[in-house]
Enzyme design. Structure first.
Site, PDB file in Angstrom:
ATOM      1  N   SER A 193       0.844  -1.201   0.000  1.00 57.31           N
ATOM      2  CA  SER A 193       0.000   0.000   0.000  1.00 57.31           C
ATOM      3  C   SER A 193       0.876   1.247   0.000  1.00 57.31           C
ATOM      4  O   SER A 193       2.082   1.171   0.289  1.00 57.31           O
ATOM      5  CB  SER A 193      -0.847  -0.030   1.271  1.00 57.31           C
ATOM      6  OG  SER A 193      -1.439   1.218   1.547  1.00 57.31           O
ATOM      7  N   TYR A 220      -3.669  -0.201   9.841  1.00 62.27           N
ATOM      8  CA  TYR A 220      -3.452  -0.546   8.429  1.00 62.27           C
ATOM      9  C   TYR A 220      -2.008  -0.209   8.028  1.00 62.27           C
ATOM     10  O   TYR A 220      -1.323  -1.006   7.379  1.00 62.27           O
ATOM     11  CB  TYR A 220      -4.464   0.233   7.584  1.00 62.27           C
ATOM     12  CG  TYR A 220      -4.509  -0.108   6.111  1.00 62.27           C
ATOM     13  CD1 TYR A 220      -5.163  -1.258   5.659  1.00 62.27           C
ATOM     14  CD2 TYR A 220      -3.929   0.727   5.154  1.00 62.27           C
ATOM     15  CE1 TYR A 220      -5.230  -1.564   4.305  1.00 62.27           C
ATOM     16  CE2 TYR A 220      -3.994   0.431   3.798  1.00 62.27           C
ATOM     17  CZ  TYR A 220      -4.649  -0.715   3.373  1.00 62.27           C
ATOM     18  OH  TYR A 220      -4.714  -1.011   2.027  1.00 62.27           O
TER      19      TYR A 220
HETATM   20  P1  NAP Z   1     -10.998  -5.150  -0.308  1.00 62.29           P
HETATM   21  O1  NAP Z   1     -12.330  -4.815   0.117  1.00 62.29           O
HETATM   22  O2  NAP Z   1      -9.917  -4.790   0.630  1.00 62.29           O
HETATM   23  O3  NAP Z   1     -10.962  -6.677  -0.786  1.00 62.29           O
HETATM   24  C1  NAP Z   1     -10.253  -7.645  -0.137  1.00 62.29           C
HETATM   25  C2  NAP Z   1     -10.973  -8.981  -0.190  1.00 62.29           C
HETATM   26  O4  NAP Z   1     -10.440  -9.744   0.878  1.00 62.29           O
HETATM   27  C3  NAP Z   1     -12.484  -8.916   0.034  1.00 62.29           C
HETATM   28  O5  NAP Z   1     -13.139  -9.826  -0.812  1.00 62.29           O
HETATM   29  C4  NAP Z   1     -12.597  -9.321   1.481  1.00 62.29           C
HETATM   30  O6  NAP Z   1     -13.849  -9.844   1.863  1.00 62.29           O
HETATM   31  C5  NAP Z   1     -11.505 -10.356   1.566  1.00 62.29           C
HETATM   32  N1  NAP Z   1     -11.159 -10.680   2.935  1.00 62.29           N
HETATM   33  C6  NAP Z   1     -11.150  -9.856   4.025  1.00 62.29           C
HETATM   34  N2  NAP Z   1     -10.812 -10.534   5.109  1.00 62.29           N
HETATM   35  C7  NAP Z   1     -10.594 -11.809   4.716  1.00 62.29           C
HETATM   36  C8  NAP Z   1     -10.231 -13.006   5.396  1.00 62.29           C
HETATM   37  N3  NAP Z   1      -9.994 -13.031   6.727  1.00 62.29           N
HETATM   38  N4  NAP Z   1     -10.107 -14.152   4.688  1.00 62.29           N
HETATM   39  C9  NAP Z   1     -10.336 -14.161   3.357  1.00 62.29           C
HETATM   40  N5  NAP Z   1     -10.696 -13.080   2.662  1.00 62.29           N
HETATM   41  C10 NAP Z   1     -10.831 -11.913   3.336  1.00 62.29           C
HETATM   42  O7  NAP Z   1     -10.765  -4.493  -1.698  1.00 62.29           O
HETATM   43  P2  NAP Z   1      -9.512  -4.081  -2.576  1.00 62.29           P
HETATM   44  O8  NAP Z   1      -9.518  -2.603  -2.568  1.00 62.29           O
HETATM   45  O9  NAP Z   1      -9.634  -4.836  -3.848  1.00 62.29           O
HETATM   46  O10 NAP Z   1      -8.193  -4.529  -1.793  1.00 62.29           O
HETATM   47  C11 NAP Z   1      -7.407  -5.655  -2.104  1.00 62.29           C
HETATM   48  C12 NAP Z   1      -6.063  -5.508  -1.426  1.00 62.29           C
HETATM   49  O11 NAP Z   1      -5.407  -4.358  -1.938  1.00 62.29           O
HETATM   50  C13 NAP Z   1      -6.133  -5.311   0.089  1.00 62.29           C
HETATM   51  O12 NAP Z   1      -5.045  -5.973   0.694  1.00 62.29           O
HETATM   52  C14 NAP Z   1      -5.973  -3.809   0.242  1.00 62.29           C
HETATM   53  O13 NAP Z   1      -5.478  -3.441   1.488  1.00 62.29           O
HETATM   54  C15 NAP Z   1      -5.010  -3.519  -0.864  1.00 62.29           C
HETATM   55  N6  NAP Z   1      -4.955  -2.147  -1.341  1.00 62.29           N
HETATM   56  C16 NAP Z   1      -6.064  -1.504  -1.784  1.00 62.29           C
HETATM   57  C17 NAP Z   1      -5.952  -0.212  -2.292  1.00 62.29           C
HETATM   58  C18 NAP Z   1      -7.109   0.577  -2.821  1.00 62.29           C
HETATM   59  O14 NAP Z   1      -6.936   1.770  -3.066  1.00 62.29           O
HETATM   60  N7  NAP Z   1      -8.263  -0.011  -3.030  1.00 62.29           N
HETATM   61  C19 NAP Z   1      -4.711   0.398  -2.332  1.00 62.29           C
HETATM   62  C20 NAP Z   1      -3.599  -0.285  -1.825  1.00 62.29           C
HETATM   63  C21 NAP Z   1      -3.731  -1.566  -1.349  1.00 62.29           C
HETATM   64  P3  NAP Z   1     -14.957  -8.824   2.512  1.00 62.29           P
HETATM   65  O15 NAP Z   1     -15.537  -8.055   1.362  1.00 62.29           O
HETATM   66  O16 NAP Z   1     -15.908  -9.712   3.201  1.00 62.29           O
HETATM   67  O17 NAP Z   1     -14.191  -7.939   3.492  1.00 62.29           O
HETATM   68  C1  GCO Z   2      -6.879   5.303   3.115  1.00 62.05           C
HETATM   69  C2  GCO Z   2      -6.949   4.313   1.991  1.00 62.05           C
HETATM   70  C3  GCO Z   2      -5.601   3.718   1.680  1.00 62.05           C
HETATM   71  C4  GCO Z   2      -5.702   2.900   0.406  1.00 62.05           C
HETATM   72  C5  GCO Z   2      -4.465   2.257  -0.074  1.00 62.05           C
HETATM   73  C6  GCO Z   2      -3.430   3.244  -0.465  1.00 62.05           C
HETATM   74  O1  GCO Z   2      -7.791   5.319   3.925  1.00 62.05           O
HETATM   75  O2  GCO Z   2      -5.930   6.102   3.136  1.00 62.05           O
HETATM   76  O3  GCO Z   2      -7.894   3.345   2.183  1.00 62.05           O
HETATM   77  O4  GCO Z   2      -5.023   3.126   2.751  1.00 62.05           O
HETATM   78  O5  GCO Z   2      -6.687   1.959   0.445  1.00 62.05           O
HETATM   79  O6  GCO Z   2      -4.002   1.222   0.731  1.00 62.05           O
HETATM   80  O7  GCO Z   2      -2.401   2.625  -1.125  1.00 62.05           O
END
Ligand code: NAP
Ligand code: GCO
Length: 265
Positions: free
Chosen positions: A145, A158
């Protein structure tokens, strides 16, 4: 050149892969030739995920499995190995966020985030590494992240977890590099998924959420990322094209980390 990126004959497990970033990465790995296996914590999500994969012609295998549960993960990995083969590519994507000011956050809430975002990548990696060692190769991709580098209000747990995940990535690379296992991270910038939807919600008067405008201003690309922006980097880190890249975090952030900010007018 294109052979370097081929994933023909490889098996990829994407955790939390029923929608969002995990789904987009799975689609890309499948496009390069990999067999897709994913899990999610709820059956409804797995069913919905299976339907989404089917709709785009991907015959994926889905498991209901909580990635924080060590014995459930071991059971899932054993089942995949028995029925499909050794996992060549693990994408630790499942994650949660709790946006709560630190002084109002309970230790239990803090632990829950660390459990899913840091302990689970340890649990899942640990489960796949022995067979990767035997097979003589493996790729582990940890979804990090911006918070692997930055702090900000309300995301202490986080940021602690994603910072830790960066170091777990480097440690797996250090410990298992000699077995031809590459462990790298992808550090997405701000990506438009349900996780960030509350930060993009329109105001009552129809104007942009202030956080939405803040992200546009912080990102040289002047937009939120799409999950598909992570497709190419994921294929690169899953393929032979990255065989000497180990312990690296590839930030896919539209330039956020490079940018000092707009100069005052
Ligand atoms: P998300 O909502 O974080 O999706 C993650 C998935 O993991 C969801 O389907 C969630 O289910 C599932 N999950 C949560 N807890 C779990 C568990 N204990 N066992 C199995 N599955 C579980 O959506 P996303 O934005 O696509 O994020 C994916 C990854 O990228 C995460 O690690 C997030 O931190 C990271 N990330 C996201 C962003 C962003 O801007 N979106 C940026 C940087 C990093 P539920 O829907 O039931 O929670
Ligand atoms: C926040 C966001 C971030 C992003 C992501 C950034 O609240 O600042 O949710 O943490 O999801 O991980 O890379």
């Amino acid at each position: 050149m294109s052979n370097m990126f081929s994933l023909e004959g490889k098996i990829a497990l994407i955790t939390g892969g029923s929608y969002g970033i995990g789904f987009a990465i799975a689609k890309a790995l499948h496009g390069a030739g990999a067999r897709i296996v994913f899990n999610d914590i709820k059956k409804e999500l797995v069913d919905k995920g299976l339907e989404s994969y089917r709709e785009i012609g991907i015959d994926a295998t889905g498991y209901v499995c909580d990635v924080t549960d060590e014995s459930a993960v071991a059971e899932m990995v054993a089942d995949i190995e028995k029925n499909l083969g050794v996992i060549d590519i693990l994408v630790n994507n499942a994650g949660i966020i709790k946006r709560i000011p630190m002084h109002e956050m309970s230790a239990e809430e803090f632990r829950q985030v660390i459990d899913v975002d840091l302990n689970a990548p340890f649990i899942c990696s640990k489960a796949v590494i022995p067979s990767m060692i035997k097979k003589g190769h493996g790729k582990i991709i940890n979804i990090c992240s911006m918070m692997s580098e930055f702090g900000r209000e309300t995301v202490s747990a986080y940021a602690a977890a994603k910072g830790g995940l960066k170091m777990l990535t480097r440690n797996i690379a250090s410990e298992y590099g000699e077995f031809n296992i590459q462990c790298n991270g992808i550090g997405p910038g701000y990506i438009a998924t349900p996780q960030t939807a509350p930060l993009r919600e329109k105001q009552a008067d129809g104007s942009r959420h202030p956080f939405d405008s803040f992200i546009i201003a912080k990102t040289p690309a002047a937009r939120w990322g799409d999950p598909e922006d992570l497709a190419g980097p994921a294929v690169f880190l899953a393929s032979d094209a990255s065989n000497f890249v180990n312990g690296h975090i590839l930030y896919v952030d539209g330039g956020i980390l490079a940018y000092f900010g707009k100069q005052p007018k």
